[in-house]
Design an enzyme around this catalytic site. Structure first.
Site, short mmCIF file in Angstrom:
data_model
loop_
_atom_site.label_atom_id
_atom_site.label_comp_id
_atom_site.label_asym_id
_atom_site.label_seq_id
_atom_site.Cartn_x
_atom_site.Cartn_y
_atom_site.Cartn_z
N LYS A 1 0.14 -32.28 -6.61
CA LYS A 1 1.13 -32.16 -5.55
C LYS A 1 2.31 -33.09 -5.81
O LYS A 1 3.46 -32.69 -5.68
CB LYS A 1 0.48 -32.50 -4.20
CG LYS A 1 1.43 -32.42 -3.02
CD LYS A 1 0.74 -32.65 -1.69
CE LYS A 1 1.77 -32.62 -0.57
NZ LYS A 1 1.16 -32.85 0.75
N GLU B 1 -4.05 -40.05 -13.50
CA GLU B 1 -5.11 -39.36 -14.24
C GLU B 1 -4.60 -37.99 -14.73
O GLU B 1 -4.78 -37.62 -15.89
CB GLU B 1 -6.35 -39.14 -13.36
CG GLU B 1 -7.04 -40.42 -12.90
CD GLU B 1 -6.58 -40.88 -11.53
OE1 GLU B 1 -5.42 -40.57 -11.16
OE2 GLU B 1 -7.37 -41.55 -10.84
N GLY C 1 -3.15 -32.39 0.25
CA GLY C 1 -3.86 -32.17 -1.01
C GLY C 1 -5.25 -31.60 -0.79
O GLY C 1 -5.62 -30.61 -1.40
N ARG C 2 -6.00 -32.19 0.16
CA ARG C 2 -7.38 -31.75 0.35
C ARG C 2 -7.47 -30.46 1.16
O ARG C 2 -8.55 -30.00 1.50
CB ARG C 2 -8.20 -32.87 0.98
CG ARG C 2 -7.61 -33.45 2.25
CD ARG C 2 -8.31 -34.74 2.62
NE ARG C 2 -7.66 -35.39 3.76
CZ ARG C 2 -6.61 -36.20 3.66
NH1 ARG C 2 -6.11 -36.49 2.47
NH2 ARG C 2 -6.06 -36.75 4.74
N GLU D 1 -11.75 -38.52 3.30
CA GLU D 1 -10.34 -38.90 3.11
C GLU D 1 -9.54 -38.57 4.37
O GLU D 1 -8.51 -39.17 4.64
CB GLU D 1 -9.73 -38.21 1.89
CG GLU D 1 -8.41 -38.82 1.44
CD GLU D 1 -7.98 -38.36 0.04
OE1 GLU D 1 -7.31 -37.32 -0.05
OE2 GLU D 1 -8.34 -39.05 -0.93
N HIS E 1 -36.57 -32.74 -4.37
CA HIS E 1 -37.26 -33.47 -5.44
C HIS E 1 -36.49 -34.72 -5.84
O HIS E 1 -36.66 -35.25 -6.93
CB HIS E 1 -37.45 -32.54 -6.64
CG HIS E 1 -38.19 -31.29 -6.29
ND1 HIS E 1 -39.55 -31.17 -6.34
CD2 HIS E 1 -37.73 -30.10 -5.78
CE1 HIS E 1 -39.91 -29.97 -5.94
NE2 HIS E 1 -38.83 -29.29 -5.59
O1 F6P Z 1 -6.97 -39.31 -3.53
C1 F6P Z 1 -5.64 -39.54 -3.29
C2 F6P Z 1 -4.85 -38.27 -3.52
O2 F6P Z 1 -3.52 -38.46 -3.13
C3 F6P Z 1 -5.45 -37.07 -2.79
O3 F6P Z 1 -5.09 -37.01 -1.45
C4 F6P Z 1 -4.91 -35.95 -3.63
O4 F6P Z 1 -5.60 -34.72 -3.41
C5 F6P Z 1 -5.15 -36.52 -5.04
O5 F6P Z 1 -4.89 -37.92 -4.91
C6 F6P Z 1 -4.29 -35.88 -6.13
O6 F6P Z 1 -2.94 -35.99 -5.77
P1 F6P Z 1 -1.88 -35.03 -6.55
O7 F6P Z 1 -2.26 -33.61 -6.19
O8 F6P Z 1 -0.56 -35.44 -6.02
O9 F6P Z 1 -2.04 -35.29 -8.02
#
Ligand code: F6P
Length: 536
Positions: free
Chosen positions: A197, A203, A255-256, A341, A372
């Site tokens: 987003k 990452e 995002g979520r 979150e 289990h």
């Molecule tokens: O975990 C923090 C966060 O901002 C989430 O709310 C979001 O889904 C995720 O990191 C990834 O963010 P982006 O879609 O901006 O890479």
């Protein structure tokens, strides 16, 4: 509000000592404490919620003004007050319905993006949009959090419906994730989707660069084998992905809560636009139910009130989500972000410290595997863990119906065992049969007692399809919304994720051996130890 919370605590206290089983003395409890909507059945009768408790919970719901807040959300009010944003993921799954935001109807833009996604997905599936080596055989979605968990969970859940390229999901900055994913793939027939987003998440952007280097070393036109999903469309262009492979969405999609829009592109490529539409329709069906059904028959409301009862009233801090469906194996992880979150907050909307427990710790694994692994604690531990079972009446393997029967029997048996338990008398008989006698008999028997009285809900669906998966996700989204509204918190920001990110950047120089000011002695010593151990 306080008197509503107090009345609930008083009622809970007055009922102390009553077993859940005893509530079934009331006629037709199983039916009276179940609710249905569009083929879903929610049974919450195996809880200690009686008529009075339900009335008090419903009064709390009304006193919190949840219906008005719900309509505010659906109609574009900026209910995400700390980020001054509307919350309109619901608009993504009903693009034909006009929604005004700041005086502008956003439905046309939503429909246009959906059509662009459909054209792109059909092109990839039909081979008109292809890699250097031919039609795409594999799609890799690079994202994390809401840009990964939703599509990854749905791709597994709807595996029987995938008739397009294979779908893969890379999220962790640990190089193992992308290395293991890319190793077996043919770069000339692999499409990389960069999902973010913000298009800044370290990452995702690190993995995306690694993928671009991988592709550049193996194909002539690497950029053509990339697509991007983001609210930051300018950053997509800067990164080098062409506009016709870029799919934007607005900041009012959290995002979520974003699987319903461009973040769902990998899923749409895998299962096709028609089935993706069925997925959207499932979400829209729950939206309509959530807005129209009376609270006492409203599945998201009831599920939320069960959650409030178990967490804020009974004091059970965790909740186990136990889908008896192996293809829902990633649902607990998805719900962890959605619920924790959203409602893992300690400050209320007005800035005051919350004087209630915040949202629960959500965890779980599919059944029967959990049986289990951790059911020992759930059955005989000292802590109570409310369980939420999810079960379909039919599987997707017609020649394995006998196995589905076993799956269903185990799911129902677990919720029954949690409630009814096994008393000392019955345990003695079992201990006797195992050879115990004399003084040892009672000791042996006590280990075999199941206290029971452990609450659970069961959600039944006919079959796990794109439509019912859409229903399940929307059901939990609105459950989270109702719980957050009752707690008076903002379920749609996530300030708690910022500090760790900032510190990670500040710790990195320590690991390189450069001096960096600050940091506690433990962190400094750990960084030094890693270097001594030969950290890369
Ligand atoms: O975990 C923090 C966060 O901002 C989430 O709310 C979001 O889904 C995720 O990191 C990834 O963010 P982006 O879609 O901006 O890479």
């Amino acid at each position: 509000m306080d008197r509503h919370w107090q009345a609930l605590h008083d009622h809970r206290k007055a009922a102390q000592g009553r077993s859940i089983l005893s509530y079934f003395d009331a006629p037709d409890r199983a039916r009276n404490f179940s609710a249905s909507a569009d083929g879903l059945l929610l049974d919450y009768s195996k809880t200690a919620i009686d008529e009075k408790a339900r009335d008090l919970l419903l009064a709390l719901y009304e006193a919190a003004g949840v219906p008005a807040r719900r309509e505010a959300m659906f109609t574009g009010a900026r209910i995400n007050e700390t980020e001054d944003r509307a919350v309109l993921h619901t608009a993504l799954r009903n693009p034909s319905a006009p929604v005004q935001l700041d005086g502008e109807d956003i439905s046309a833009g939503i429909a246009e993006t959906l059509n662009r996604m459909r054209r792109f997905a059909e092109g990839v599936r039909g081979g008109q949009i292809a890699g250097q080596g031919g039609a795409y055989t594999d799609v890799v979605n690079i994202g994390i959090g809401g840009s990964d968990l939703g599509p990854a969970m749905a791709a597994l859940a709807l595996a029987p419906y995938r008739d397009g390229p294979r779908l893969h999901f890379v999220s962790n900055v640990d190089g193992a994730d992308i290395a293991d994913t890319l190793a077996p793939l043919d770069p000339e027939r692999t499409l990389i989707i960069v999902a973010s987003k913000t298009f800044t998440t370290i990452e995702t952007m690190t993995n995306a660069k690694t993928a671009r280097d991988w592709m550049a070393a193996r194909t002539r036109e690497p950029a053509r084998q990339f697509a991007a999903l983001s609210s930051a469309t300018d950053k997509i262009t800067e990164w080098g992905i062409a506009e016709d492979h870029a799919f934007g969405f607005a900041d009012w999609v959290g995002g979520r809560y974003s699987i319903w829009g461009p973040i769902g592109l990998s899923l749409m490529i895998g299962i096709g636009p028609e089935r993706f539409d069925e997925f959207l329709a499932g979400g829209a069906a729950i939206d309509a139910h959530f807005r129209a059904a009376p609270a006492a028959e409203n599945l998201p409301v009831l599920l939320a009130l069960v959650g409030i009862w178990h967490n804020q009233i009974c004091g059970y801090p965790t909740r186990a989500v136990l889908p008896y469906d192996n293809r829902l194996a990633r649902l607990p992880a998805y719900l962890q972000q959605l619920e924790m979150e959203s409602n893992g907050k300690r400050v209320a909307m007005d800035g005051r410290d919350l004087d209630l427990p915040s949202g629960p710790v959500v965890w779980g694994e599919p059944g029967t595997n959990g049986q289990h692994a951790f059911y020992q604690l759930i059955h005989q531990g000292t802590q109570i863990v409310p369980c939420e079972f999810i079960l379909a009446a039919r599987g997707h393997e017609p020649d394995l119906r006998h196995q589905h029967l076993l799956l269903m029997a185990n799911c129902l048996a677990q919720s029954e065992a949690l409630m009814t338990g096994r008393d000392l008398e019955a345990a003695r008989k079992i201990a006797l049969k195992s050879g115990a006698s004399g003084d040892d008999l009672d000791r042996q028997a006590r280990h075999r007692v199941f206290e029971g009285n452990r609450p659970s809900t069961t959600l039944l669906l006919e079959k796990l399809t794109p439509f019912t998966l859409g229903q399940i996700i929307a059901l939990y989204e609105h459950r989270v919304f109702v719980e957050g509204a009752i707690l008076g918190i903002n379920s749609f920001d996530q300030w708690g994720v910022e500090l760790g990110k900032e510190l990670a950047l500040a710790v990195e120089p320590l690991l390189r051996g450069d001096d960096a000011p600050g940091h506690d002695p433990s962190t400094r010593r750990l960084a030094e130890a890693l270097r001594e151990m030969g950290a890369d």
